[in-house]
Design an enzyme around this catalytic site. Structure first.
Site, PDB file in Angstrom:
ATOM      1  N   LYS A  22     -19.081   5.442 -30.602  1.00 13.37           N
ATOM      2  CA  LYS A  22     -17.847   4.636 -30.589  1.00 13.37           C
ATOM      3  C   LYS A  22     -18.096   3.301 -29.897  1.00 13.37           C
ATOM      4  O   LYS A  22     -17.676   2.258 -30.397  1.00 13.37           O
ATOM      5  CB  LYS A  22     -16.753   5.394 -29.836  1.00 13.37           C
ATOM      6  CG  LYS A  22     -15.552   4.559 -29.432  1.00 13.37           C
ATOM      7  CD  LYS A  22     -14.492   5.356 -28.707  1.00 13.37           C
ATOM      8  CE  LYS A  22     -14.757   5.529 -27.259  1.00 13.37           C
ATOM      9  NZ  LYS A  22     -14.410   4.392 -26.380  1.00 13.37           N
ATOM     10  N   ASN A  23     -18.808   3.343 -28.780  1.00 11.26           N
ATOM     11  CA  ASN A  23     -18.957   2.127 -27.970  1.00 11.26           C
ATOM     12  C   ASN A  23     -20.008   1.167 -28.493  1.00 11.26           C
ATOM     13  O   ASN A  23     -20.095   0.033 -28.027  1.00 11.26           O
ATOM     14  CB  ASN A  23     -19.211   2.500 -26.502  1.00 11.26           C
ATOM     15  CG  ASN A  23     -17.975   3.119 -25.875  1.00 11.26           C
ATOM     16  OD1 ASN A  23     -16.892   3.118 -26.469  1.00 11.26           O
ATOM     17  ND2 ASN A  23     -18.127   3.684 -24.693  1.00 11.26           N
ATOM     18  N   CYS A 117      -5.278   0.876 -17.293  1.00 14.40           N
ATOM     19  CA  CYS A 117      -5.215   2.183 -17.957  1.00 14.40           C
ATOM     20  C   CYS A 117      -5.483   3.252 -16.906  1.00 14.40           C
ATOM     21  O   CYS A 117      -5.657   2.950 -15.724  1.00 14.40           O
ATOM     22  CB  CYS A 117      -6.221   2.249 -19.096  1.00 14.40           C
ATOM     23  SG  CYS A 117      -7.916   2.220 -18.522  1.00 14.40           S
ATOM     24  N   ARG A 122      -8.399  -3.066 -15.736  1.00 14.62           N
ATOM     25  CA  ARG A 122      -9.460  -3.473 -16.671  1.00 14.62           C
ATOM     26  C   ARG A 122      -9.489  -5.006 -16.749  1.00 14.62           C
ATOM     27  O   ARG A 122      -9.088  -5.604 -17.712  1.00 14.62           O
ATOM     28  CB  ARG A 122      -9.215  -2.868 -18.054  1.00 14.62           C
ATOM     29  CG  ARG A 122      -9.034  -1.377 -18.091  1.00 14.62           C
ATOM     30  CD  ARG A 122     -10.229  -0.574 -17.608  1.00 14.62           C
ATOM     31  NE  ARG A 122     -11.384  -0.675 -18.467  1.00 14.62           N
ATOM     32  CZ  ARG A 122     -11.605   0.139 -19.503  1.00 14.62           C
ATOM     33  NH1 ARG A 122     -10.717   1.044 -19.818  1.00 14.62           N
ATOM     34  NH2 ARG A 122     -12.671   0.011 -20.255  1.00 14.62           N
ATOM     35  N   ASP A 309     -18.957   7.327 -17.817  1.00 15.43           N
ATOM     36  CA  ASP A 309     -18.271   8.069 -18.887  1.00 15.43           C
ATOM     37  C   ASP A 309     -18.641   9.541 -18.918  1.00 15.43           C
ATOM     38  O   ASP A 309     -18.054  10.303 -19.679  1.00 15.43           O
ATOM     39  CB  ASP A 309     -18.576   7.438 -20.248  1.00 15.43           C
ATOM     40  CG  ASP A 309     -17.896   6.086 -20.384  1.00 15.43           C
ATOM     41  OD1 ASP A 309     -18.191   5.371 -21.355  1.00 15.43           O
ATOM     42  OD2 ASP A 309     -17.086   5.738 -19.506  1.00 15.43           O
ATOM     43  N   ARG A 401      -9.206   9.924 -29.203  1.00 16.88           N
ATOM     44  CA  ARG A 401      -9.610   8.511 -29.163  1.00 16.88           C
ATOM     45  C   ARG A 401     -11.132   8.383 -29.207  1.00 16.88           C
ATOM     46  O   ARG A 401     -11.663   7.382 -29.645  1.00 16.88           O
ATOM     47  CB  ARG A 401      -9.092   7.847 -27.883  1.00 16.88           C
ATOM     48  CG  ARG A 401      -7.593   7.661 -27.846  1.00 16.88           C
ATOM     49  CD  ARG A 401      -7.214   6.823 -26.661  1.00 16.88           C
ATOM     50  NE  ARG A 401      -8.062   5.641 -26.611  1.00 16.88           N
ATOM     51  CZ  ARG A 401      -8.280   4.944 -25.498  1.00 16.88           C
ATOM     52  NH1 ARG A 401      -7.724   5.301 -24.359  1.00 16.88           N
ATOM     53  NH2 ARG A 401      -9.050   3.877 -25.504  1.00 16.88           N
TER      54      ARG A 401
HETATM   55  C1  EPZ Z   1     -17.220  -0.143 -21.476  1.00 19.51           C
HETATM   56  O1  EPZ Z   1     -15.968  -0.605 -21.020  1.00 19.51           O
HETATM   57  C2  EPZ Z   1     -16.942   1.177 -22.186  1.00 19.51           C
HETATM   58  N1  EPZ Z   1     -16.028   0.953 -23.304  1.00 19.51           N
HETATM   59  C3  EPZ Z   1     -16.312   2.171 -21.209  1.00 19.51           C
HETATM   60  O2  EPZ Z   1     -16.166   3.409 -21.912  1.00 19.51           O
HETATM   61  C4  EPZ Z   1     -17.262   2.376 -20.046  1.00 19.51           C
HETATM   62  O3  EPZ Z   1     -16.657   3.234 -19.108  1.00 19.51           O
HETATM   63  C5  EPZ Z   1     -17.584   1.020 -19.395  1.00 19.51           C
HETATM   64  O4  EPZ Z   1     -18.106   0.111 -20.380  1.00 19.51           O
HETATM   65  C6  EPZ Z   1     -18.606   1.151 -18.283  1.00 19.51           C
HETATM   66  O5  EPZ Z   1     -19.794   1.674 -18.789  1.00 19.51           O
HETATM   67  C7  EPZ Z   1     -16.514   0.435 -24.449  1.00 19.51           C
HETATM   68  O6  EPZ Z   1     -17.685   0.108 -24.561  1.00 19.51           O
HETATM   69  C8  EPZ Z   1     -15.540   0.287 -25.585  1.00 19.51           C
HETATM   70  P1  EPZ Z   1     -17.088  -2.901 -18.003  1.00 19.51           P
HETATM   71  P2  EPZ Z   1     -15.861  -2.114 -20.412  1.00 19.51           P
HETATM   72  O7  EPZ Z   1     -16.625  -4.259 -18.332  1.00 19.51           O
HETATM   73  O8  EPZ Z   1     -16.863  -2.990 -21.051  1.00 19.51           O
HETATM   74  C9  EPZ Z   1     -15.329  -4.491 -13.938  1.00 19.51           C
HETATM   75  C10 EPZ Z   1     -15.047   5.228 -22.841  1.00 19.51           C
HETATM   76  O9  EPZ Z   1     -14.685   6.248 -22.265  1.00 19.51           O
HETATM   77  N2  EPZ Z   1     -15.050  -5.741 -14.666  1.00 19.51           N
HETATM   78  O10 EPZ Z   1     -18.545  -2.585 -18.135  1.00 19.51           O
HETATM   79  O11 EPZ Z   1     -14.434  -2.497 -20.465  1.00 19.51           O
HETATM   80  C11 EPZ Z   1     -14.488  -3.338 -14.446  1.00 19.51           C
HETATM   81  O12 EPZ Z   1     -13.225  -3.302 -13.825  1.00 19.51           O
HETATM   82  C12 EPZ Z   1     -14.835   3.886 -22.175  1.00 19.51           C
HETATM   83  O13 EPZ Z   1     -15.627   5.203 -23.960  1.00 19.51           O
HETATM   84  C13 EPZ Z   1     -14.596  -6.851 -13.964  1.00 19.51           C
HETATM   85  O14 EPZ Z   1     -14.421  -6.801 -12.749  1.00 19.51           O
HETATM   86  O15 EPZ Z   1     -16.269  -1.863 -18.899  1.00 19.51           O
HETATM   87  C14 EPZ Z   1     -15.340  -2.145 -14.054  1.00 19.51           C
HETATM   88  O16 EPZ Z   1     -15.109  -1.836 -12.703  1.00 19.51           O
HETATM   89  C15 EPZ Z   1     -13.991   3.996 -20.924  1.00 19.51           C
HETATM   90  N3  EPZ Z   1     -14.346  -7.998 -14.658  1.00 19.51           N
HETATM   91  C16 EPZ Z   1     -16.762  -2.654 -14.226  1.00 19.51           C
HETATM   92  O17 EPZ Z   1     -16.673  -4.095 -14.203  1.00 19.51           O
HETATM   93  C17 EPZ Z   1     -14.553  -8.097 -16.003  1.00 19.51           C
HETATM   94  O18 EPZ Z   1     -14.326  -9.184 -16.570  1.00 19.51           O
HETATM   95  C18 EPZ Z   1     -17.455  -2.244 -15.509  1.00 19.51           C
HETATM   96  O19 EPZ Z   1     -16.561  -2.517 -16.561  1.00 19.51           O
HETATM   97  C19 EPZ Z   1     -15.017  -6.961 -16.699  1.00 19.51           C
HETATM   98  C20 EPZ Z   1     -15.272  -5.800 -16.003  1.00 19.51           C
END
Ligand code: EPZ
Length: 422
Positions: A22-23, A117, A122, A309, A401
């Site tokens: 999915k990701n 969420c 996020r 995850d 999902r």
């Molecule tokens: C991706 O989300 C995945 N989703 C998530 O999987 C996964 O948990 C996450 O990466 C971490 O590996 C998809 O790929 C669709 P991040 P993403 O930006 O990209 C902070 C699932 O279950 N952050 O890597 O949205 C954020 O708050 C989902 O399939 C900022 O501070 O996650 C978090 O603490 C859930 N500012 C950390 O970075 C930003 O601009 C990592 O988030 C962006 C992120």
């Protein structure tokens, strides 16, 4: 609304095929916006989140359909409405991944600011910082991010690190946008996740010029245009890890196909520490567990560290270990909605901020519980299969999902899961 009724304990035994990731599929589908023509993406799982993105891409002007082989066709010849509507975007945070390709393709994009969420806030500040560095003008209007780049984007060296390390979709957005920027872009502190590598491989097939995949430094030479291509997404390592834990928590034996252990080194490390046996096969692995479960400490980190995850799923396993384990959540510090539900099943888990102390117990006891977010819900299914009695899980739409036909796959190897609409 659907619920699961799950009888346990069961011992799983058989072969499970992992679906496409999915990701990986989500940003790859978004990057089809970069080419005027029809891209075909194979092995995309049939999930609620994928359906939301199909709807969103269609609302932008793309023509999206699945053919008789279930391959997704995205014809982005005409993108006449670069606006990601709130009522679609609010259904899935990952919708933000249309921002980068839209700005690069159309010189303008409006995407509703994703809300928080169940696993925490996020924020997208790093996404916006990166696009600003590439020359986009960004402002907020009625809860929408408005990004404009009337003269196109210009490559630059950009640091994408944040307080929790790299960002997966932030890297995806800047990577996609920079493929059509003038000149060279270097992304420092890029996400190294296999899904980003799969995205980069798709973009390079389209004619992009990306190097450094799998490393924290990505270099992108901008090109004038990209062409539509065909691509098969990689197997879903998180689904694979979920099924590995399913074999372990039921003391069963599963052959898991269509996954790469090379992408799961940290997961294999922790599972073997806990006493799970993992034998590599040509396209996956065979997972067995016969002895007692050994407690272990785990900290979630960006790739190649242990994936957040799979944190909830591993917690379900450690809840039955012979002693105390410490789980530290370094990516989403509040990602513990599953703790209270597991404690309702007689687990003994205590949350201390971003840390969970898991005191192993002999068994889970069946109870009515509630799913809260995608991966926590999968963990509750794992616990319910090991629990004594009949567990009822409500709000299973969370599972739909991210897991394709999870009850069919698990029932085929010995689980007793009934889905009911109530
Ligand atoms: C991706 O989300 C995945 N989703 C998530 O999987 C996964 O948990 C996450 O990466 C971490 O590996 C998809 O790929 C669709 P991040 P993403 O930006 O990209 C902070 C699932 O279950 N952050 O890597 O949205 C954020 O708050 C989902 O399939 C900022 O501070 O996650 C978090 O603490 C859930 N500012 C950390 O970075 C930003 O601009 C990592 O988030 C962006 C992120």
């Amino acid at each position: 609304m659907d619920i699961f009724r799950i009888d346990g304990p069961v011992k799983l035994d058989g072969v499970i095929n992992v679906s496409g990731s999915k990701n990986a599929a989500l940003p790859i589908m978004a990057s089809a916006l970069l080419a005027r023509g029809n891209s075909i993406i194979k092995d995309v799982p049939k999930l609620a989140d994928i359906a939301v993105l199909e709807m969103l891409l269609s609302s932008l002007g793309a023509k999206v359909h699945r053919d008789q082989n279930d391959d997704i066709h995205i014809d982005a010849t005409t993108i006449d409405n670069p606006v990601g509507e709130y009522d679609i975007v609010r259904k899935m945070r990952a919708s933000i991944c249309i921002l980068g390709p839209l700005v690069a393709r159309c010189g303008r994009a409006e995407v509703s600011m994703p809300g928080g969420c169940a696993i925490g806030d996020r924020p997208v500040d790093i996404h916006l910082r990166g696009l600003t560095e590439l020359g986009a003008n960004i402002h907020l209007e009625n809860g929408n991010i408005v990004a404009t780049a009337p003269n196109g984007l210009t490559g630059k060296s950009i640091f994408l690190g944040g307080p929790f390390g790299s960002t997966v979709l932030g890297t995806a957005n800047i990577l996609m946008a920079s493929t059509l920027a003038k000149g060279t872009t270097v992304i420092e502190s890029a996400a190294c996740e296999p899904e980003i590598t799969d995205l980069a491989n798709f973009l390079n097939k389209m004619g992009a010029r990306i190097t450094g995949m799998g490393s924290p430094r990505l270099t992108i030479e901008g090109v004038d245009q990209l062409k539509p291509v065909e691509h098969r997404v990689i197997g879903d390592r998180i689904e694979a890890g979920t099924f590995m834990v399913a074999a372990a928590i039921t003391a069963g034996k599963l052959e898991i196909k269509n996954c790469s252990l090379n992408d799961m080194v940290a997961v294999v490390d922790r599972l073997e520490k806990i006493g799970v046996r993992i034998d590599p096969t040509e396209d996956g692995c065979i997972v067995t567990r016969s002895g007692r479960l050994i407690p272990a400490d785990v900290t979630t980190q960006t790739y190649p560290g242990f994936p957040t995850d799979l944190q909830a799923q591993l917690m379900a396993l450690l809840a039955l270990a012979d002693g105390n384990s410490i789980i530290t959540e370094k990516i989403f510090p509040d990602r513990f909605m599953h703790v209270a539900e597991m404690n309702r099943m007689a687990a003994n888990i205590r949350k201390e901020g971003p840390i969970a102390i898991v005191a192993g117990v002999d068994r889970f006891v069946a109870a009515p519980i509630m799913a809260s977010d995608l991966r926590a819900s999968a963990a509750l299914v794992l616990a319910a299969m090991a629990a004594h009695g009949r567990t009822t899980i409500s709000r299973v739409y969370h599972i739909d999902r991210g897991y394709e036909k999870i009850e069919e796959k698990l029932n085929a190897v010995g689980a007793k899961i009934i889905r009911e609409s109530v």
